[in-house]
Motif scaffolding. Structure first.
Motif, PDB file in Angstrom:
ATOM      1  N   GLY A 225       0.816  -1.015  -0.092  1.00 16.68           N
ATOM      2  CA  GLY A 225      -0.053   0.178   0.071  1.00 16.68           C
ATOM      3  C   GLY A 225       0.912   1.246  -0.167  1.00 16.68           C
ATOM      4  N   THR A 226       2.045   1.079  -0.446  1.00 15.28           N
ATOM      5  CA  THR A 226       3.125   2.372  -0.444  1.00 15.28           C
ATOM      6  C   THR A 226       2.759   3.054  -1.678  1.00 15.28           C
ATOM      7  OG1 THR A 226       4.848   1.065  -1.177  1.00 15.28           O
ATOM      8  CG2 THR A 226       4.554   1.130   1.270  1.00 15.28           C
ATOM      9  N   TYR A 227       3.447   4.281  -1.716  1.00 17.85           N
ATOM     10  CA  TYR A 227       3.489   4.890  -3.075  1.00 17.85           C
ATOM     11  C   TYR A 227       4.380   3.979  -4.056  1.00 17.85           C
ATOM     12  CZ  TYR A 227       4.778   8.720  -6.366  1.00 17.85           C
ATOM     13  OH  TYR A 227       4.942   9.612  -7.533  1.00 17.85           O
ATOM     14  N   GLU A 228       5.368   3.641  -3.646  1.00 17.22           N
ATOM     15  CA  GLU A 228       6.192   2.753  -4.450  1.00 17.22           C
ATOM     16  C   GLU A 228       5.202   1.629  -5.008  1.00 17.22           C
ATOM     17  OE1 GLU A 228       9.852   1.394  -3.176  1.00 17.22           O
ATOM     18  OE2 GLU A 228      10.251   0.097  -4.780  1.00 17.22           O
ATOM     19  N   ALA A 229       4.712   0.953  -4.045  1.00 14.80           N
ATOM     20  CA  ALA A 229       3.540  -0.112  -4.450  1.00 14.80           C
ATOM     21  C   ALA A 229       2.593   0.573  -5.588  1.00 14.80           C
ATOM     22  CB  ALA A 229       3.063  -0.614  -3.315  1.00 14.80           C
ATOM     23  N   MET A 230       2.218   1.622  -5.327  1.00 12.72           N
ATOM     24  CA  MET A 230       1.163   1.975  -6.260  1.00 12.72           C
ATOM     25  C   MET A 230       1.936   2.428  -7.580  1.00 12.72           C
ATOM     26  SD  MET A 230      -1.819   2.849  -6.689  1.00 12.72           S
ATOM     27  CE  MET A 230      -2.644   3.593  -5.289  1.00 12.72           C
ATOM     28  N   VAL A 231       2.844   3.041  -7.579  1.00 14.13           N
ATOM     29  CA  VAL A 231       3.610   3.296  -9.037  1.00 14.13           C
ATOM     30  C   VAL A 231       3.822   2.041  -9.762  1.00 14.13           C
ATOM     31  CG1 VAL A 231       5.637   4.241 -10.206  1.00 14.13           C
ATOM     32  CG2 VAL A 231       4.537   5.419  -8.146  1.00 14.13           C
ATOM     33  N   LEU A 232       4.366   0.976  -9.049  1.00 12.01           N
ATOM     34  CA  LEU A 232       4.638  -0.235  -9.638  1.00 12.01           C
ATOM     35  C   LEU A 232       3.606  -1.093 -10.179  1.00 12.01           C
ATOM     36  CD1 LEU A 232       7.813  -1.489  -7.427  1.00 12.01           C
ATOM     37  CD2 LEU A 232       7.646  -0.114  -9.724  1.00 12.01           C
ATOM     38  N   ALA A 233       2.465  -1.063  -9.261  1.00  7.68           N
ATOM     39  CA  ALA A 233       1.129  -1.728  -9.557  1.00  7.68           C
ATOM     40  C   ALA A 233       0.616  -1.100 -11.029  1.00  7.68           C
ATOM     41  CB  ALA A 233       0.210  -1.378  -8.400  1.00  7.68           C
ATOM     42  N   ILE A 234       0.819   0.076 -11.242  1.00  7.82           N
ATOM     43  CA  ILE A 234       0.166   0.924 -12.162  1.00  7.82           C
ATOM     44  C   ILE A 234       1.116   0.435 -13.563  1.00  7.82           C
ATOM     45  CG2 ILE A 234      -0.113   3.014 -13.568  1.00  7.82           C
ATOM     46  CD1 ILE A 234      -1.214   4.025 -10.517  1.00  7.82           C
ATOM     47  N   VAL A 235       2.286   0.748 -13.491  1.00  5.62           N
ATOM     48  CA  VAL A 235       3.243   0.422 -14.634  1.00  5.62           C
ATOM     49  C   VAL A 235       3.121  -1.087 -15.005  1.00  5.62           C
ATOM     50  CG1 VAL A 235       4.537   2.631 -13.963  1.00  5.62           C
ATOM     51  CG2 VAL A 235       5.483   0.444 -13.620  1.00  5.62           C
ATOM     52  N   ALA A 236       2.887  -1.794 -14.292  1.00  7.15           N
ATOM     53  CA  ALA A 236       2.871  -3.288 -14.640  1.00  7.15           C
ATOM     54  C   ALA A 236       1.558  -3.727 -15.175  1.00  7.15           C
ATOM     55  CB  ALA A 236       3.381  -4.001 -13.430  1.00  7.15           C
ATOM     56  N   HIS A 237       0.685  -2.962 -15.017  1.00 10.85           N
ATOM     57  CA  HIS A 237      -0.747  -3.198 -15.701  1.00 10.85           C
ATOM     58  C   HIS A 237      -0.998  -3.043 -17.013  1.00 10.85           C
ATOM     59  CE1 HIS A 237      -5.094  -3.252 -15.604  1.00 10.85           C
ATOM     60  NE2 HIS A 237      -5.068  -4.021 -14.480  1.00 10.85           N
ATOM     61  N   ASP A 238      -1.562  -3.587 -17.612  1.00  8.70           N
ATOM     62  CA  ASP A 238      -2.178  -3.682 -19.007  1.00  8.70           C
ATOM     63  C   ASP A 238      -2.642  -2.175 -19.460  1.00  8.70           C
ATOM     64  OD1 ASP A 238      -1.042  -6.025 -19.762  1.00  8.70           O
ATOM     65  OD2 ASP A 238      -2.636  -7.133 -20.044  1.00  8.70           O
ATOM     66  N   VAL A 239      -3.196  -1.662 -18.403  1.00 12.90           N
ATOM     67  CA  VAL A 239      -4.204  -0.274 -18.585  1.00 12.90           C
ATOM     68  C   VAL A 239      -2.864   0.814 -19.050  1.00 12.90           C
ATOM     69  CG1 VAL A 239      -3.994   0.553 -16.209  1.00 12.90           C
ATOM     70  CG2 VAL A 239      -5.782   1.348 -17.780  1.00 12.90           C
ATOM     71  N   PHE A 240      -1.856   0.378 -18.597  1.00 11.28           N
ATOM     72  CA  PHE A 240      -0.413   1.214 -18.547  1.00 11.28           C
ATOM     73  C   PHE A 240       0.259   0.974 -19.972  1.00 11.28           C
ATOM     74  CE2 PHE A 240       3.603   3.241 -17.712  1.00 11.28           C
ATOM     75  CZ  PHE A 240       3.377   4.621 -17.460  1.00 11.28           C
TER      76      PHE A 240
END
Lengths: 528, 459
Positions: free
Chosen positions: A504-519
Motif C-alpha cells: 500500500g505504499t507510493y512505490e507499490a502504487m507506481v509499480l502496480a500501475i506501470v505493470a498493468h495492461d492499462v498502462f
C-alpha cells in the motif's frame, strides 16, 4: 544514432511501418485507452531544466497556471491550449535559448560547430532532438529542423544562432509539447512502444523527459517486457527527482496549490507558503519512509512552520518548516487536520462544513454529490437560526428537513470532526459567538454507519476505510493516465489488489500501475 | 549518421516566405466604416457572442418588465427578443454547476469540471470555419469575477465539443488591450532593421512549427481522431498568434483605442483567495467590466474576433460589493459583509433586486457598445444588429431552472426582435433555432429536451 525506428520517429505520417517491437502480450487485464496530453506547466519547466540546463525561475509564469480538472492539473481534458498558452510557449521559446550554456550543451550534442556543414548541423538536430522529443527523429524531421541553420546562414549569423533557432522551433513543436504516440491500431489494441513507454514512465515518475540512460534502455529493448518496465521503474523511483511526482500528486489531491501566493485573514502569503511546504513535506516523508499512503490520513507526524507548530501547542523549532511528532497532541492527527489542508478545503463563504464534507466525499471516497433537482428553490431555507448558530446547528437543521437531507446527509457529517478548526486551521473550542464546537459525529460509508468522538478516531476510520483506500488507487490512476474518473472501471480493482498486496505504499502504487495492461497497452477507444 | 540534404544559402523557407521581409507597419485608416474589415465578404460575417451574467434573475422580477431589475435593458428592447419563461431543465439539476454548464450549451454536465458538449459560439465557429477562423483571435472570452474554487463551470462559458474549456477568460482590461492591440506598430513609425530581421527569424521558426502541427493534424498522421483534434486546436492558436506577431493590414478600417488603466481590483488567481468571497468596490468592478466591454466591441468592429463570451460575474458569484449603486430611481448601498451569492441564497429580496438591477445596467452598457451607431458596418447596421448576440444566465429563482432569462439579437434580420417572449420554451430550443438560422446542420444540447425550433422567433 539510429534512425531505424521510423515507426517511433514518424508519428506525424510518412513511411513508418506502423508496427514494431513492443511489450510482451497483455495478460487479460483491462486494456488502456490513450489520451494525448500536453506537458503541464511544471513538466515543461522540469523538462527544460533537465534537457537544456535552464532554470526558468519566475519566467515560467509566462504560462498560465494549470487548472485542476477533477482534482488534477495533468488531466487530459484540462490540458487545453488557450491564447495565453500559445503566447507563453512562443515567449519562452525565445527566452530559453538565450539562457543556455552553449559550451556545455553543444559539447554534449555535437562534435563540430561549423555553420554550413551538414554533419555539424544534423548531428545537433538528431542528438538534441532525441532528448527533447523523447525518441529518435525521423529523417524528415532532421531535415526540417536543420533547415533553420540555412536561415541563420542566410542572415549571416553564427552556428550558435542557428542552434537557437532550432531550439526555438523544437520547444514549440507538438513532438515536444505533447506526449505523442503512434495510435495506429491493427486489431483490438496496440502495445506501447519502447520510447513511448520511456516517456510514459518518465512523466509519471519524474515529471520530466527520459534521461539518456532511460532512452538507452528503450533503444535496447529493455522496456519491451513487463519485467523490464518494472525494473526501470524501480530504478527511477530511487532517483531524487521522483519526489517531483509525489509532490505534484499531493498538491493536486489536497488542492494545496491554493496556498501558493494567496493570503487570508490571519494568514500572510509567506505563512501560506510555509503551510504549503509543510503539507507537502508531511506527505513526502510518508513516501520516503515507505509507509502506506492511506495512513497519511492518521499519521502522527507533521511538518510545520514554526507559527503553525504553536497552533498545535508545540514549542516552535524555528520559523522554517520542521518535523514534529504528534504523539502527545490531541485532535491534530493526520494530513487532513494540517492547517494547510484545513485552509485549502475550507470555504468560509459557503460554509467550511459543506466544503470540507464535499472534499472528503469527492476526493477521499470518490463519490459525487447528487445534483439537486431542477425545481429546487432555496428561498425556503434561509438563515432562520440566526447568525449565532454554528455550522453544525445549521447542518443538523438540514438533516431534519427531507428536502435538504437527501444531499447533505452524504457529505455534511464527513466534516463534523473538523468543526473545531477555523478557516486557516487554528483549533478552537468555541465559535466567535461563544457557541460550543464539537468534533464527534457519525457518517455512512457503504452500508455501515461509523461513530467517532474525536478527530483522531475519525481520521483513523477514514485511513482504514476500504472505500477510501480504493479511492486512493483511483486517484493515482487518474493522475497516471490523465483520465476522468468516470472513464475508469475494473482496472481500479485490479491495480488496487496488487497495490495493497505490495504494502500500500507510493512505490507499490507506481509499480502496480506501470505493470498493468492499462498502462502498457492502448485500445482505440474512439472513432478514427 | 549524417543526413545529406539539399541546401541553399537562401533556404527554401527564406525564398518562399521571408525574402521580402515582413512589413509590420500598418495601414491605418481613420474611417470608421468597416468596409475593408470584412475583406471580400459581401455580407456581415457570422459572429456569435454570448453575454453572461451570474446568479440568474428571479422569475417574478422578470415579470415586472422594465419597471423591475430589467429596467436598464429598456433602451435596447427594440434590438432584442427577451425570453422570460425559459425552462432549463436540460441542466439535469438545480444549482450553479448544473446551470453554469448548461447555459449556451443546452445540456448540463454531470460534473462542474467539464461540459456536456460545445457552447453555441464554438458550434458555430467549428461549423462555419472548419479550417480555422480568418481572424487573429479564434475565441475571445472576457469576464470579471473572482470565484474559482469549485469548478470550471464558474468561469468558463466557451466549451469544446469534448467538454474541455476553449479558452480562459481575460479579466484585466490592460491584458485584453495587449492581446487585441498590443502587437501592432503605430502608424508612421520607421521600421527598425534589427526588428525586421527578428521578425524574419520568427517567421522561419513558426513556419517550421506550423508544418509540424499540420503534419500531425493531417490525414496521414498516425494519431487518433481525438489527438488530431487537440493538435488542430493548438495549430489554430498558433495561427492566431502569427496574426498577432506578424500583424499586417488586420487593423485596416478600425481604430485602436487608448490603452486602458486597470481599475483597482485583484485580477487572476493571485488576487483571489480560492474559497472566500472577495470584497471589492462595485465602482471598480463596473469600471473594469465596462472597459472590457468597450474593448470587446472594438475587437468585433475590427473583425479581430467573431466568437466568444463576455461575462459579468461568474456562475455562483461570491463577490462582496461595497459602495453605492445609483440607479435612476433609487440609491442602493451594497452590504459589503455579504457576497452577492448569499443575497440570492438567502433570498434577500431587496438586496437581490438591486444587485440584479446593477448587473443589468452593466449588461446594458455592453449592449450599448455593440449597438453604437457611430460605428455602423457596411450594411448600415450596428454590430448588435448584424451579429448573433445571445444573453443568458444560469438559474431562475434562487437556484432553480424555471425562468432562466435569455435574450437574442436580430442576427442581421434572421430573428424577430423588439419584445418579450413569454411562451414556454427550453433553452436548448433557442440555441438550436439560432444555429439552424445560420444553415448549420444537426442539433446541439440535450435531444431529450429539444422540442423543435422556435419558429415564432424567425423573421
Amino acid at each position: 544514432m539510429g534512425l531505424a525506428s521510423a515507426c517511433l520517429g514518424n508519428i506525424g505520417g510518412g513511411d513508418g511501418d506502423g508496427d514494431g517491437p513492443g511489450l510482451d502480450e497483455p495478460v487479460g487485464e483491462v486494456l488502456g485507452r490513450w489520451s494525448t496530453r500536453r506537458l503541464t506547466k511544471e513538466q515543461y519547466r522540469f523538462t527544460v531544466q533537465d534537457v537544456l540546463g535552464v532554470n526558468l525561475g519566475s519566467e515560467i509564469d509566462r504560462l498560465p497556471t494549470e487548472t485542476r480538472t477533477e482534482g488534477f492539473t495533468n488531466s487530459a481534458l484540462g490540458l487545453v491550449v488557450t491564447t495565453d498558452h500559445a503566447d507563453g510557449f512562443f515567449e519562452l521559446a525565445e527566452i530559453v535559448p538565450e539562457a543556455i550554456d552553449y559550451g556545455v550543451l553543444l559539447g554534449e550534442h555535437t562534435s563540430c560547430q561549423t555553420l554550413g556543414e551538414d554533419a555539424c548541423e544534423t548531428e545537433l538536430v538528431q542528438s538534441l532532438g532525441e532528448a527533447l522529443f523523447r525518441r529518435p527523429l525521423s529523417e524528415e524531421e532532421v531535415v526540417t529542423f536543420a533547415e533553420l541553420f540555412d536561415t541563420a546562414e542566410a542572415e549571416e549569423l553564427t552556428y550558435v544562432d542557428g542552434a537557437k533557432l532550432v531550439i526555438q522551433a523544437m520547444l514549440q513543436s507538438p513532438q515536444f509539447l505533447y506526449q505523442l504516440e503512434d495510435e495506429t491500431i491493427d486489431g483490438a489494441y496496440r502495445k506501447v512502444q519502447s520510447y513511448e513507454m520511456a516517456s510514459r514512465l518518465s512523466y509519471l515518475i519524474w515529471q520530466s523527459a527520459p534521461d539518456a540512460a532511460l532512452r538507452k534502455v528503450a533503444a535496447e529493448g529493455g522496456l519491451d517486457t513487463r519485467e523490464g518496465v518494472l525494473a526501470e521503474a524501480e530504478r527511477m523511483l530511487e532517483v531524487a527527482k521522483s519526489t517531483r511526482s509525489s509532490a505534484r500528486f499531493v498538491r493536486d489531491w489536497f488542492a494545496l496549490d491554493a496556498l501558493d501566493g494567496t493570503a487570508r485573514e490571519g494568514l500572510t502569503v509567506d505563512m501560506a507558503r510555509g503551510l504549503l511546504d509543510g503539507a507537502v513535506a508531511t506527505y513526502q516523508s510518508h513516501v520516503d519512509e515507505g509507509l502506506p499512503i492511506a495512513s497519511v490520513l492518521d499519521t502522527q507526524v507533521a511538518y510545520l512552520p514554526g507559527f503553525a507548530a504553536e497552533w498545535y501547542g508545540l514549542p516552535s523549532k524555528g520559523e522554517g518548516v520542521e518535523r514534529y511528532e504528534l504523539d502527545d497532541v490531541q485532535e491534530r492527527v493526520g494530513i487532513l487536520s494540517h492547517p494547510g489542508t484545513m485552509t485549502t478545503i475550507s470555504d468560509r463563504d459557503l460554509g467550511g462544513l459543506v466544503a470540507r464534507g464535499l472534499f472528503v466525499m469527492e476526493h477521499l471516497m470518490c463519490r459525487h454529490a447528487l445534483t439537486p433537482p431542477p425545481d429546487l428553490n432555496l428561498s425556503d431555507f434561509t438563515t432562520h437560526l440566526g447568525p449565532e448558530a454554528t455550522e453544525r446547528a445549521y447542518s443538523e437543521d438540514r438533516m431534519a428537513n427531507n428536502s435538504c437531507k437527501g444531499c447533505h446527509l452524504q457529505f455534511d457529517p464527513l466534516a463534523y470532526a473538523f468543526e473545531r478548526f477555523d478557516g486557516i486551521g487554528r483549533y478552537q473550542t468555541e465559535s466567535e459567538t461563544g457557541q460550543p464546537l464539537f468534533s464527534d459525529g457519525e457518517f455512512i460509508d457503504g452500508s455501515e454507519t461509523y461513530s467517532f468522538e474525536t478527530v483522531d478516531e475519525y481520521v483513523s476510520l477514514l485511513a482504514e476505510s476500504d472505500s477510501v483506500q480504493r479511492c486512493v488507487t483511483k486517484k493515482h490512476l487518474m493522475f497516471a493516465l490523465g483520465h476522468r474518473g468516470e472513464d475508469l472501471g475494473p482496472e481500479i480493482e485490479q491495480v488496487h489488489e496488487r497495490f495493497i498486496a505490495a504494502g500500500g505504499t507510493y512505490e507499490a502504487m507506481v509499480l502496480a500501475i506501470v505493470a498493468h495492461d492499462v498502462f502498457r497497452t492502448a485500445t482505440l477507444g474512439e472513432t478514427p | 549518421m549524417t543526413i545529406r540534404r539539399y541546401r541553399n544559402v537562401l533556404s527554401r523557407r527564406t525564398l518562399l516566405r521571408g525574402a521580402g521581409g515582413v512589413a509590420i507597419a500598418l495601414p491605418f485608416v481613420e474611417a470608421m466604416r468597416a468596409s475593408s474589415v470584412w475583406g471580400a465578404e459581401p455580407e456581415p460575417p457570422a459572429r456569435c457572442i454570448t453575454l453572461f451574467f451570474g446568479l440568474g434573475l428571479p422569475k417574478a422580477m422578470q415579470q415586472e418588465g422594465f419597471s423591475g431589475p430589467l429596467e436598464p435593458l429598456a433602451p435596447h428592447a427594440s434590438k432584442l427578443r427577451m425570453f422570460r419563461n425559459v425552462d432549463m431543465s436540460e441542466a439535469r439539476g438545480a444549482g450553479h454547476p448544473a446551470g453554469g454548464t448548461c447555459v449556451f450549451v443546452g445540456e448540463g454536465s454531470s460534473n462542474g469540471e467539464y461540459s456536456a458538449g460545445a457552447s453555441i459560439d464554438q458550434v458555430m465557429k467549428k461549423a462555419l470555419h472548419p479550417n480555422g477562423v480568418p481572424t487573429p483571435i479564434g475565441t475571445l472570452a472576457v469576464g470579471n469575477f473572482f470565484r474559482r474554487a469549485h469548478g470550471l463551470y464558474q468561469r468558463i462559458r466557451c466549451w469544446n465539443e469534448d467538454g474541455s474549456r476553449t479558452v480562459e477568460p481575460i479579466e484585466a482590461p490592460s491584458e485584453l488591450f495587449a492581446q487585441l492591440f498590443g502587437n501592432f506598430q503605430q502608424p508612421g513609425s520607421e521600421p527598425d532593421p534589427e526588428q525586421q530581421r527578428k521578425q524574419r527569424l520568427r517567421r522561419s521558426v513558426l513556419d517550421t512549427v506550423v508544418d509540424e502541427y499540420e503534419r500531425y493534424a493531417g490525414a496521414s498522421s498516425k494519431l487518433g481522431a481525438e489527438s488530431r483534434v487537440k493538435i488542430a486546436d493548438h495549430l489554430e492558436r498558433i495561427r492566431e498568434l502569427e496574426k498577432r506577431v506578424f500583424a499586417e493590414d488586420v487593423l485596416e478600417g478600425c481604430q485602436v483605442p487608448d490603452e486602458p488603466t486597470d481599475p483597482d481590483l485583484p485580477y487572476g488567481l493571485s488576487g483571489a483567495t480560492e474559497y472566500d468571497a472577495v470584497q471589492v468596490s462595485a465602482a471598480s468592478f463596473q469600471a473594469a467590466y465596462r472597459l472590457n466591454a468597450e474593448l470587446y466591441a472594438m475587437a468585433l468592429r475590427c473583425d479581430l474576433v467573431r466568437f466568444g463570451n463576455l461575462m459579468f460575474e461568474s456562475s455562483g458569484g461570491h463577490t462582496a460589493f461595497s459602495g453605492t449603486y445609483e440607479a435612476p430611481s433609487h440609491s442602493y448601498e451594497f452590504r459589503s459583509e455579504a457576497s452577492d451569492h448569499n443575497n440570492w441564497h438567502e433570498s434577500r429580496e431587496y438586496d437581490m433586486r438591486w444587485h440584479a438591477h446593477f448587473f443589468q445596467s452593466n449588461i446594458a452598457y455592453a449592449l450599448s457598445q455593440l449597438d453604437d451607431d457611430d460605428y455602423l458596418e457596411e450594411n448600415g447596421n450596428t454590430v448588435l444588429e448584424n451579429a448573433l448576440v445571445v444573453l443568458g444566465t444560469e438559474t431562475g429563482t434562487n437556484h432553480d431552472m424555471d425562468g432562466v432569462f435569455h435574450a437574442v439579437s436580430g442576427a442581421n434580420g434572421r430573428f424577430e426582435v423588439g419584445d418579450f417572449d413569454d411562451a414556454r420554451v427550453n433553452a436548448v430550443d433557442i440555441y438550436n433555432t439560432c444555429i439552424h438560422a445560420y444553415d448549420i446542420d444537426g442539433n446541439i444540447g440535450s435531444q431529450a429536451h429539444y422540442n423543435g425550433d422556435v419558429t415564432r422567433m424567425l423573421a
